[in-house]
Design a protein around this motif. Sequence first.
Motif, PDB file in Angstrom:
ATOM      1  N   ASP A 473       9.249  16.397   6.401  1.00  0.00           N
ATOM      2  CA  ASP A 473       9.713  15.221   5.658  1.00  0.00           C
ATOM      3  C   ASP A 473       8.779  14.031   5.815  1.00  0.00           C
ATOM      4  OD1 ASP A 473      12.034  16.598   4.872  1.00  0.00           O
ATOM      5  OD2 ASP A 473      13.037  16.074   6.758  1.00  0.00           O
ATOM      6  N   PHE A 474       7.780  14.154   6.657  1.00  0.00           N
ATOM      7  CA  PHE A 474       6.942  12.996   6.976  1.00  0.00           C
ATOM      8  C   PHE A 474       6.198  12.469   5.756  1.00  0.00           C
ATOM      9  CE2 PHE A 474       2.982  11.119   8.836  1.00  0.00           C
ATOM     10  CZ  PHE A 474       3.583  10.064   9.513  1.00  0.00           C
ATOM     11  N   ALA A 475       5.609  13.346   4.955  1.00  0.00           N
ATOM     12  CA  ALA A 475       4.834  12.896   3.802  1.00  0.00           C
ATOM     13  C   ALA A 475       5.697  12.094   2.836  1.00  0.00           C
ATOM     14  CB  ALA A 475       4.199  14.092   3.092  1.00  0.00           C
ATOM     15  N   ALA A 476       6.912  12.561   2.570  1.00  0.00           N
ATOM     16  CA  ALA A 476       7.799  11.845   1.658  1.00  0.00           C
ATOM     17  C   ALA A 476       8.222  10.500   2.234  1.00  0.00           C
ATOM     18  CB  ALA A 476       9.020  12.702   1.343  1.00  0.00           C
ATOM     19  N   GLU A 477       8.543  10.463   3.525  1.00  0.00           N
ATOM     20  CA  GLU A 477       8.925   9.203   4.160  1.00  0.00           C
ATOM     21  C   GLU A 477       7.777   8.198   4.101  1.00  0.00           C
ATOM     22  OE1 GLU A 477      11.764   8.195   5.521  1.00  0.00           O
ATOM     23  OE2 GLU A 477      12.874  10.046   5.197  1.00  0.00           O
ATOM     24  N   VAL A 478       6.570   8.674   4.375  1.00  0.00           N
ATOM     25  CA  VAL A 478       5.405   7.794   4.318  1.00  0.00           C
ATOM     26  C   VAL A 478       5.190   7.281   2.894  1.00  0.00           C
ATOM     27  CG1 VAL A 478       2.873   7.793   4.460  1.00  0.00           C
ATOM     28  CG2 VAL A 478       4.228   8.710   6.348  1.00  0.00           C
ATOM     29  N   GLY A 479       5.364   8.157   1.906  1.00  0.00           N
ATOM     30  CA  GLY A 479       5.202   7.744   0.521  1.00  0.00           C
ATOM     31  C   GLY A 479       6.145   6.618   0.142  1.00  0.00           C
ATOM     32  N   ALA A 480       7.410   6.731   0.540  1.00  0.00           N
ATOM     33  CA  ALA A 480       8.389   5.687   0.218  1.00  0.00           C
ATOM     34  C   ALA A 480       8.054   4.385   0.943  1.00  0.00           C
ATOM     35  CB  ALA A 480       9.784   6.167   0.600  1.00  0.00           C
ATOM     36  N   LEU A 481       7.659   4.485   2.210  1.00  0.00           N
ATOM     37  CA  LEU A 481       7.300   3.282   2.963  1.00  0.00           C
ATOM     38  C   LEU A 481       6.062   2.605   2.385  1.00  0.00           C
ATOM     39  CD1 LEU A 481       7.860   4.649   6.580  1.00  0.00           C
ATOM     40  CD2 LEU A 481       9.213   2.859   5.471  1.00  0.00           C
ATOM     41  N   ALA A 482       5.080   3.404   1.977  1.00  0.00           N
ATOM     42  CA  ALA A 482       3.854   2.838   1.410  1.00  0.00           C
ATOM     43  C   ALA A 482       4.130   2.141   0.083  1.00  0.00           C
ATOM     44  CB  ALA A 482       2.813   3.942   1.240  1.00  0.00           C
ATOM     45  N   ALA A 483       5.010   2.716  -0.736  1.00  0.00           N
ATOM     46  CA  ALA A 483       5.356   2.082  -2.003  1.00  0.00           C
ATOM     47  C   ALA A 483       6.011   0.727  -1.763  1.00  0.00           C
ATOM     48  CB  ALA A 483       6.290   2.995  -2.806  1.00  0.00           C
ATOM     49  N   ARG A 484       6.891   0.662  -0.760  1.00  0.00           N
ATOM     50  CA  ARG A 484       7.524  -0.621  -0.440  1.00  0.00           C
ATOM     51  C   ARG A 484       6.507  -1.623   0.080  1.00  0.00           C
ATOM     52  NH1 ARG A 484      12.061   2.603   1.259  1.00  0.00           N
ATOM     53  NH2 ARG A 484      11.548   2.494   3.477  1.00  0.00           N
ATOM     54  N   LEU A 485       5.564  -1.164   0.896  1.00  0.00           N
ATOM     55  CA  LEU A 485       4.528  -2.060   1.410  1.00  0.00           C
ATOM     56  C   LEU A 485       3.687  -2.627   0.272  1.00  0.00           C
ATOM     57  CD1 LEU A 485       2.921  -3.305   3.759  1.00  0.00           C
ATOM     58  CD2 LEU A 485       1.622  -1.177   3.901  1.00  0.00           C
ATOM     59  N   ALA A 486       3.317  -1.777  -0.675  1.00  0.00           N
ATOM     60  CA  ALA A 486       2.497  -2.232  -1.804  1.00  0.00           C
ATOM     61  C   ALA A 486       3.230  -3.261  -2.655  1.00  0.00           C
ATOM     62  CB  ALA A 486       2.084  -1.038  -2.657  1.00  0.00           C
ATOM     63  N   ALA A 487       4.580  -3.166  -2.681  1.00  0.00           N
ATOM     64  CA  ALA A 487       5.367  -4.055  -3.537  1.00  0.00           C
ATOM     65  C   ALA A 487       5.783  -5.359  -2.859  1.00  0.00           C
ATOM     66  CB  ALA A 487       6.607  -3.313  -4.028  1.00  0.00           C
ATOM     67  N   LEU A 488       5.549  -5.475  -1.549  1.00  0.00           N
ATOM     68  CA  LEU A 488       5.969  -6.686  -0.843  1.00  0.00           C
ATOM     69  C   LEU A 488       5.229  -7.916  -1.371  1.00  0.00           C
ATOM     70  CD1 LEU A 488       6.152  -5.518   2.893  1.00  0.00           C
ATOM     71  CD2 LEU A 488       8.066  -6.112   1.390  1.00  0.00           C
ATOM     72  N   PRO A 489       5.919  -9.037  -1.517  1.00  0.00           N
ATOM     73  CA  PRO A 489       5.254 -10.254  -2.018  1.00  0.00           C
ATOM     74  C   PRO A 489       4.126 -10.737  -1.117  1.00  0.00           C
ATOM     75  CG  PRO A 489       7.656 -10.493  -2.008  1.00  0.00           C
ATOM     76  CD  PRO A 489       7.350  -9.222  -1.307  1.00  0.00           C
ATOM     77  N   GLY A 490       4.231 -10.465   0.181  1.00  0.00           N
ATOM     78  CA  GLY A 490       3.213 -10.964   1.104  1.00  0.00           C
ATOM     79  C   GLY A 490       1.981 -10.091   1.219  1.00  0.00           C
ATOM     80  N   THR A 491       1.979  -8.923   0.572  1.00  0.00           N
ATOM     81  CA  THR A 491       0.841  -8.017   0.716  1.00  0.00           C
ATOM     82  C   THR A 491      -0.463  -8.596   0.171  1.00  0.00           C
ATOM     83  OG1 THR A 491       2.222  -6.029   0.823  1.00  0.00           O
ATOM     84  CG2 THR A 491      -0.039  -5.741   0.056  1.00  0.00           C
ATOM     85  N   PRO A 492      -0.476  -9.236  -1.007  1.00  0.00           N
ATOM     86  CA  PRO A 492      -1.752  -9.823  -1.477  1.00  0.00           C
ATOM     87  C   PRO A 492      -2.348 -10.829  -0.497  1.00  0.00           C
ATOM     88  CG  PRO A 492      -0.184  -9.696  -3.285  1.00  0.00           C
ATOM     89  CD  PRO A 492       0.576  -9.343  -2.032  1.00  0.00           C
ATOM     90  N   SER A 493      -1.504 -11.653   0.128  1.00  0.00           N
ATOM     91  CA  SER A 493      -2.045 -12.630   1.085  1.00  0.00           C
ATOM     92  C   SER A 493      -2.564 -11.934   2.341  1.00  0.00           C
ATOM     93  CB  SER A 493      -0.965 -13.660   1.444  1.00  0.00           C
ATOM     94  OG  SER A 493       0.152 -13.034   2.044  1.00  0.00           O
ATOM     95  N   ARG A 494      -1.934 -10.825   2.738  1.00  0.00           N
ATOM     96  CA  ARG A 494      -2.449 -10.064   3.879  1.00  0.00           C
ATOM     97  C   ARG A 494      -3.828  -9.491   3.568  1.00  0.00           C
ATOM     98  NH1 ARG A 494       1.302  -5.562   6.430  1.00  0.00           N
ATOM     99  NH2 ARG A 494      -0.559  -5.438   7.768  1.00  0.00           N
ATOM    100  N   ILE A 495      -3.998  -9.028   2.344  1.00  0.00           N
ATOM    101  CA  ILE A 495      -5.292  -8.472   1.957  1.00  0.00           C
ATOM    102  C   ILE A 495      -6.355  -9.565   1.953  1.00  0.00           C
ATOM    103  CG2 ILE A 495      -6.555  -7.388   0.061  1.00  0.00           C
ATOM    104  CD1 ILE A 495      -3.918  -5.950  -0.681  1.00  0.00           C
ATOM    105  N   ALA A 496      -6.006 -10.723   1.427  1.00  0.00           N
ATOM    106  CA  ALA A 496      -6.970 -11.835   1.404  1.00  0.00           C
ATOM    107  C   ALA A 496      -7.354 -12.249   2.818  1.00  0.00           C
ATOM    108  CB  ALA A 496      -6.374 -13.016   0.642  1.00  0.00           C
ATOM    109  N   ALA A 497      -6.387 -12.210   3.739  1.00  0.00           N
ATOM    110  CA  ALA A 497      -6.665 -12.629   5.114  1.00  0.00           C
ATOM    111  C   ALA A 497      -7.586 -11.641   5.827  1.00  0.00           C
ATOM    112  CB  ALA A 497      -5.350 -12.770   5.878  1.00  0.00           C
ATOM    113  N   LYS A 498      -7.624 -10.391   5.369  1.00  0.00           N
ATOM    114  CA  LYS A 498      -8.493  -9.406   6.016  1.00  0.00           C
ATOM    115  C   LYS A 498      -9.959  -9.803   5.922  1.00  0.00           C
ATOM    116  CE  LYS A 498      -7.953  -5.002   5.667  1.00  0.00           C
ATOM    117  NZ  LYS A 498      -7.809  -3.624   5.181  1.00  0.00           N
ATOM    118  N   LYS A 499     -10.353 -10.268   4.758  1.00  0.00           N
ATOM    119  CA  LYS A 499     -11.757 -10.671   4.561  1.00  0.00           C
ATOM    120  C   LYS A 499     -12.103 -11.858   5.464  1.00  0.00           C
ATOM    121  CE  LYS A 499     -15.744 -10.664   2.277  1.00  0.00           C
ATOM    122  NZ  LYS A 499     -16.414 -11.855   2.823  1.00  0.00           N
TER     123      LYS A 499
END
Length: 595
Positions: A473-499
Motif C-alpha cells: 500500500d506504500f506507493a498509493a499512500e505516497v501518491g495521495a500524500l504527494a498530491a496533497r503536498l503539491a496542492a498546498l498553498p504554501g508549496t510555491p513559497s517553499r520552492i522559492a525559498a529553496k533557491k
Amino acid sequence: MHILLVASAFNSLTQRVHAELRDRGHTVAVELAPPGRSLARAVERHAPQLVLAPMLKTAIPREVWSARPCFVVHPGPVGDRGPSSLDWAVQEGVEHWGVTVLQAEEEMDAGAVWASVRCPLPPVSKSDLYRGEIADAALSAVLLAVDRFADGGHTPLRQDAGHTRPYLDQSVRRIDWAADSTETVVRKLRAADSQPGVLDVLLGDEWYLHGGHPEAGLHGAPGALLATQAGAVCRATKDGAVWIPELRRRRLRGQPPTFKQPAVTALGDRLPPLPELSSSPALAGKNWADIRYREEGNVGFLSFSFPGGAMSTTRCRRLLAAYREACARPTTVLVLGGQRDFFSNGIHLGVIEAAADPAAESWANINAIDDLVEAVLTTTDRLVVCAVGGNAAAGGVMLALAADEVWCRAGSVLNPHYRLMGLYGSEYWTYTLPRRVGPATAGRLMSEALPMSAASAASLGLVDRVVDCGPGDFAAEVGALAARLAALPGTPSRIAAKKESLDRQESTEPLATFRERELALMRRTFDDPDAPYHALRRAFVHKERPAGTPPHLTAGPGARGAAGPDPSGAGVTGTDVGGVTGTDLVRVSSPPDHW
C-alpha cells in the motif's frame, strides 16, 4: 526486560526486532551463533531474562532452552514445520501465510505457541516478502509474545501434530524450460531469491539464477536468450519469457567462492550478440524495468528497484539521467523512490569486487552516487520527496536525506553509518546528516553503527513522515500524500525559498567543499591495499562468517554500542572495524536475507 537475540546473522529481521524492542524500552544484546561456537556460554554471560531467535538456522541446544525461556520465530503458520517454509509457500503460489513465535524444545518448530500472526503473500520475491509482509507479521508476533511473557499470566498453546516439509533442494527448484510455463518459472525463481538461486545450465556452464520477472512481449525457443536490458538477460519459456537480473557461477571444488553479479556482466564474452532493449523510465509500461517514471497531475514519480539495494556506477548514472529527465517535466513535486522493498544500500560492493581494479571502481562508484545526490541537493524548482518503502543503509540513507522531505514506511529499518565497512563515507553526509539531527547526534549515529526503526528516525528528525501501511500500500499512500503536498498553498513559497537557501549556503561553505573533504578520505582508503575496507568488502561479497559477534552488538543492558560517541563524526580508524560489514550488516554473515 533484558533480551538476548540469538541469530545466525544480524540480518534484516534481526535488525528490525533489535531496533523495535529498544524503542519499547527493552535492553537488547545480540549473539551470533555460527556452527561450532558454544551458545550456552554466550547466553550465560549475558544472563538474559528471555532468549529470542528471530533467524536461527541451527537448533538451540538443550542446555540453553532447558535453563531459560527461549522463543523462536518461525516463518510459517501454526503447524507448519521445516527449514524451507517460506520457499515452499512462494513456489506453490500460496496467497496467505503466517509467522509463529514458539518456545524452543527438543523437536524443531514443535514447541508451545506464544503468538501467531497471519499475513498476505502477494506475488513478489521471497526476499521482498521476508523484508515486507513476513517481517511485519513477525514483528507483531514478537511484540505480542514478549508482552505475554512479561505479563506472566499467559499460557502458551500446545501444538497438535504438525506438517513437516523437507528442505527445498535443487531437484525441486529445477526449471524445465520446455515444459514450465512463464508463471511456473517466475514462481521458482522468486522462491529461490536471493538465496540459494535456481541452479541451471546456461551457455555451457552451470549458474545459479537470481531474481525473475515476467516479460509480456518477447517469445522464442524455450531456454533461448532473447535480449538484454539494464544488465539483465531475457530467457524464453514455453509460452513467453522471463527477465533474470543476476547470475552466480556454481562454485567448483577448490575454486574461490562465487557471488552474484548483474547477468550481462557475469556472462561477459560468453554472451552472444543480443538486442539491447530500451530502458527508458517513461516507456516501461507493463514490462519489467528497474527504473520507471510516471506523472499524476503536478507530481512526478521516479521509482527504482535494484537487487539488494545496490547502486553500481552504471545504475547511478542511469538513475541520474532519469532524474534529470524528470526535472525537465513541469511538475511541482518529484517523488524519488516510493516502491516496496529496498530503497538503497549505497555503492555496489559486488560489482566493485568483480572489477579488474576494485580501487578504481570504488572511486568511480562513489563519484557516481555523489553526482546523483548533488543533483537532488541542487534541485530548486520543485520539492523533492524521497519515499523510503523498505530498508536503507549507508549511502542509501544519505541519498534520501538530500531531499526536502523523507517519508518512510513504518516497517523500514535504517542504518545511517559506514564505519563497519571501514569507510568514512561520502554522499554529502557531513552536510545533510548534521543539518537534520545536529553534529553530536550525527557523530553518535556514525559511531554506534546500529540499525534504527522508522519511528526512532522520525523522533530524531532524520525522517519527516512515517507512513503506517503494508508494503503493497506504500506507493498509493505516497501518491495521495504527494498530491496533497503539491496542492498546498504554501508549496510555491517553499520552492522559492529553496533557491535562496542554496545561494546562502554556497556563499558561506559551498557544497563542493563537503564533497571534496569526504572524497579525499575515501580516496585514501580506496588507494591503500591494506585498508580494512578491502578485506571487509571481500568478506561481505563472499559471505564469510565472522569469527565472533561484533562488540557493538554484544554490549550489556542499556549500552548504546561498543564505541563511544564521536561528536566529530570522523568515522572510522583501522581499529574501529568490528568484523562485520556495513552497508546492510547482514550479508557478510553468510546466511541470506530469509529463513
